[in-house]
Design a protein around this motif. Structure first.
Motif, short mmCIF file in Angstrom:
data_model
loop_
_atom_site.label_atom_id
_atom_site.label_comp_id
_atom_site.label_asym_id
_atom_site.label_seq_id
_atom_site.Cartn_x
_atom_site.Cartn_y
_atom_site.Cartn_z
N LYS A 104 0.84 -1.19 0.00
CA LYS A 104 0.00 0.00 0.00
C LYS A 104 0.88 1.25 0.00
N GLU A 105 0.27 2.37 -0.36
CA GLU A 105 1.01 3.63 -0.40
C GLU A 105 1.56 3.96 0.99
N GLY A 106 2.82 4.33 1.03
CA GLY A 106 3.45 4.69 2.30
C GLY A 106 4.16 3.55 3.00
N GLU A 107 3.92 2.31 2.57
CA GLU A 107 4.60 1.18 3.18
C GLU A 107 6.00 1.03 2.57
N LYS A 108 7.00 0.96 3.45
CA LYS A 108 8.38 0.88 2.99
C LYS A 108 9.10 -0.28 3.67
N PHE A 109 9.88 -1.01 2.87
CA PHE A 109 10.65 -2.13 3.39
C PHE A 109 12.08 -2.08 2.83
N LYS A 110 13.01 -2.59 3.64
CA LYS A 110 14.34 -2.94 3.15
C LYS A 110 14.39 -4.45 3.04
N CYS A 111 15.08 -4.94 2.02
CA CYS A 111 15.12 -6.39 1.84
C CYS A 111 16.50 -6.83 1.38
N GLY A 112 17.08 -7.78 2.11
CA GLY A 112 18.38 -8.34 1.74
C GLY A 112 18.25 -9.84 1.51
N ILE A 113 18.81 -10.31 0.40
CA ILE A 113 18.74 -11.73 0.05
C ILE A 113 20.15 -12.28 0.00
N LEU A 127 21.18 -6.87 3.50
CA LEU A 127 20.22 -5.97 4.13
C LEU A 127 20.86 -4.63 4.46
N ASP A 128 22.08 -4.67 4.98
CA ASP A 128 22.78 -3.42 5.26
C ASP A 128 23.03 -2.65 3.97
N ASN A 129 23.38 -3.38 2.91
CA ASN A 129 23.64 -2.75 1.62
C ASN A 129 22.38 -2.13 1.02
N ALA A 130 21.19 -2.64 1.42
CA ALA A 130 19.93 -2.11 0.91
C ALA A 130 19.74 -0.65 1.30
N PHE A 131 20.49 -0.19 2.30
CA PHE A 131 20.47 1.22 2.68
C PHE A 131 20.78 2.13 1.49
N PHE A 132 21.62 1.65 0.57
CA PHE A 132 22.07 2.48 -0.55
C PHE A 132 21.14 2.40 -1.76
N TYR A 133 20.02 1.74 -1.62
CA TYR A 133 19.05 1.59 -2.70
C TYR A 133 17.73 2.27 -2.32
N HIS A 134 16.85 2.42 -3.31
CA HIS A 134 15.52 2.95 -3.03
C HIS A 134 14.73 1.93 -2.21
N PRO A 135 13.71 2.38 -1.47
CA PRO A 135 12.88 1.44 -0.70
C PRO A 135 12.17 0.43 -1.61
N ASN A 136 11.73 -0.67 -0.99
CA ASN A 136 10.92 -1.69 -1.66
C ASN A 136 11.63 -2.29 -2.87
N ARG A 137 12.83 -2.74 -2.60
CA ARG A 137 13.61 -3.42 -3.63
C ARG A 137 14.43 -4.53 -2.97
N ALA A 138 14.45 -5.69 -3.62
CA ALA A 138 15.26 -6.80 -3.10
C ALA A 138 16.71 -6.60 -3.52
N VAL A 139 17.60 -6.55 -2.55
CA VAL A 139 19.02 -6.38 -2.81
C VAL A 139 19.72 -7.71 -2.55
N TYR A 140 20.44 -8.20 -3.56
CA TYR A 140 21.09 -9.50 -3.48
C TYR A 140 22.54 -9.36 -3.04
N TYR A 141 22.98 -10.32 -2.27
CA TYR A 141 24.37 -10.32 -1.80
C TYR A 141 25.32 -10.48 -2.99
N THR A 142 26.39 -9.71 -2.94
CA THR A 142 27.46 -9.86 -3.93
C THR A 142 28.78 -9.61 -3.25
N ASP A 143 29.80 -10.35 -3.66
CA ASP A 143 31.14 -10.12 -3.09
C ASP A 143 32.02 -9.34 -4.07
N ASN A 144 31.38 -8.80 -5.12
CA ASN A 144 32.10 -7.99 -6.10
C ASN A 144 32.09 -6.54 -5.64
N ILE A 145 33.11 -6.16 -4.88
CA ILE A 145 33.12 -4.84 -4.24
C ILE A 145 33.92 -3.84 -5.06
N SER A 146 33.28 -2.71 -5.33
CA SER A 146 33.97 -1.59 -6.00
C SER A 146 33.83 -0.38 -5.09
#
Length: 500
Positions: free
Chosen positions: A234-243, A264-283
């Motif tokens: 619904k409008e206004g609902e916000k989630f962070k998601c780490g996979i 999940l910590d990395n999801a801080f750098f993305y827009h809300p309501n998006r699944a952020v996947y773990y990656t070890d490719n660090i730049s």
């Protein structure tokens, strides 16, 4: 054993209900009675109540008030109201309490029996659900911490989940109010792709899940599941998601969970309501907070606020969707920059808009859920400075006074006469202009500035109260404590205990 309490101020009515419940097969030992709400509440505090059957209109305490108290003690308790009145206000109160039924007197015992059976059924269903939730919590705890699991004790559903060939952990962190309906939709969506889910809700509100299955392309299916989940919000609902990482063996599930924590910590750098996947490719982009601070100071000195916004935008662009920093490190960078903005902000705006605490804003920085929140706050602060400076009510004389106060507030001998001499005006005239522009007297502003800096020193250093008071322009520590309490409603010692 389910405990049922019967509450009615008429003894014959209580006896009739008691006999009817026994006739239905309810164990007599599970029945409690009370002649009014006060007595009932006292008994409820000594013994857990699962079902409450109560008259609404009673002396000393109405049944609706009793129900509210009982639900505070036992939120899962089921309520059945009885009344000899057809009062609409009673009925409204009953509806608000989400009762099982509302039965008018004289009682129809068939109606009472149906209400009690419904209450028992719902309680047993909830109890079963709670037991399953408790088991799922311990089951996931063992998997996520790589603890030994005795597979022979597992129910069929969990055994089948561990027989899968692919596993992935996910963590969802709510950043707003939400309902559990969305989580149920996520689990139903997973079923459509033949993927099993086991979930638990942690004390901090985060939702941890384990997906298990044997589909050909599990990552693609997981993406579809979360896309469906986010589109249902619904409008206004916000989630962070780490996979986390996709693993093929049960023994590696804990690795997927640990990687989900990172994602999940990395999801801080993305827009809300998006699944952020773990990656070890660090730049890692180069972020020089000191250089950014110097550039901003130059912009503010030249009153070039558009270029200052450009610097903040560039910082955002370099961090957005990156995985080079922990969110805490990014917040630290923004806080350092924020202090630079605030030092200038105080001169142009702080005194003119009433209380605007640096520490309130810094707490918001450290508690923010997304990089977007920090960026938008920085830009809005700079734009406020620009707006204030270009406004018709901004006074150059007052600006000069504010800057002089900022540079000399640590001097305990700072006086209105000193400030007026620096601004080359009469002291009375300066006081009048300062009050008309800022809405505050000079003395009030000076003390407020001293207290704001004292708060900062108490949080960031271990200096004594006496030394802090001297550093902030107070000769007398007792007077400092008095002024501090006036501006913060806390003593210096209590402020440090509360916030440090």
């Amino acid at each position: 054993m389910i405990k049922i309490m019967i509450v009615d101020d008429e003894t014959p009515a209580r006896n009739q209900i008691r006999n009817e419940l026994i006739r239905m097969g309810i164990d007599e030992k599970s029945l409690l009675e009370a002649q009014n709400g006060v007595v009932a509440l006292g008994k409820a505090k000594e013994c857990k109540i699962d079902i409450l059957i109560t008259d609404i209109s009673m002396p000393r305490m109405p049944g609706t008030d009793l129900a509210k108290h009982i639900l505070t003690l036992y939120p899962d308790c089921k309520i059945i109201f009885l009344t000899g009145y057809s009062d609409k206000e009673y009925f409204k109160a009953a509806i608000k309490l989400n009762v099982i039924d509302y039965i008018e007197k004289p009682l129809d015992y068939d109606e009472l029996e149906q209400a009690v059976k419904k209450a028992v059924s719902e309680f047993e269903k909830l109890n079963k659900s709670n037991k399953k939730t408790e088991f799922d919590f311990k089951f996931l705890e063992a998997l996520f911490k790589n603890q030994h699991i005795d597979k022979s004790t597992l129910p069929a559903q969990c055994s089948k989940a561990l027989e899968s060939t692919k596993f992935v952990a996910a963590i969802i962190e709510p950043c707003s109010e939400y309902t559990t309906a969305e989580i149920n939709l996520l689990e139903k969506s997973a079923e459509e792709y033949s993927i099993r889910t086991t979930s638990r809700i942690k004390a901090n509100g985060s939702i941890e899940l384990l997906f298990s299955g044997s589909t050909v392309n599990m990552k693609r299916d997981i993406e579809k599941i979360f896309n469906s989940f986010f589109s249902s919000l619904k409008e206004g609902e916000k989630f962070k998601c780490g996979i986390g990482s996709f693993e093929k063996q049960v023994k590696n599930i804990y690795m997927s969970y640990e990687n989900a924590v990172c994602a999940l910590d990395n999801a801080f750098f993305y827009h809300p309501n998006r699944a952020v996947y773990y990656t070890d490719n660090i730049s890692a982009p180069a972020i020089d907070a000191d250089k950014i601070t110097e550039e901003l100071h130059s912009c503010f000195s030249a009153e070039d606020f558009d270029n200052a916004c450009g610097i903040i935008n560039s910082l955002y662009d370099s961090l957005h969707q990156s995985n080079c920093l922990l969110s805490s490190n990014a917040k630290k960078i923004y806080y350092t920059i924020f202090e630079s903005i605030h030092s200038c902000f105080k001169n142009y705006y702080f005194a003119q808009e009433g209380e605007h605490s640096l520490y309130e804003d810094s707490f918001n920085i450290h508690e923010s859920h997304f990089l977007d929140d920090l960026h938008n706050y920085m830009i809005s602060t700079i734009n406020l400075m620009k707006q204030r400076l270009s406004g018709t009510d901004f006074n150059i004389l007052v600006k000069s006074a504010l800057i002089y106060i900022e540079r000399n507030y640590q001097n305990p001998n700072l006086s209105i006469v000193d400030i007026a001499m620096q601004c080359n005006v009469n002291a009375n005239y300066l006081c009048s202009m300062f009050k008309s522009v800022t809405g505050e007297t000079i003395n009030y502003y000076v003390n407020k500035l001293r207290i704001e800096n004292a708060k900062k020193m108490m949080l960031e250093t271990n200096m004594t109260i006496v030394k802090i008071s001297q550093r902030c322009g107070f000769n007398d520590a007792k007077y400092f404590c008095k002024v501090f309490a006036k501006y913060t409603d806390l003593t210096p010692t209590n402020f440090r205990k509360k916030y440090k």
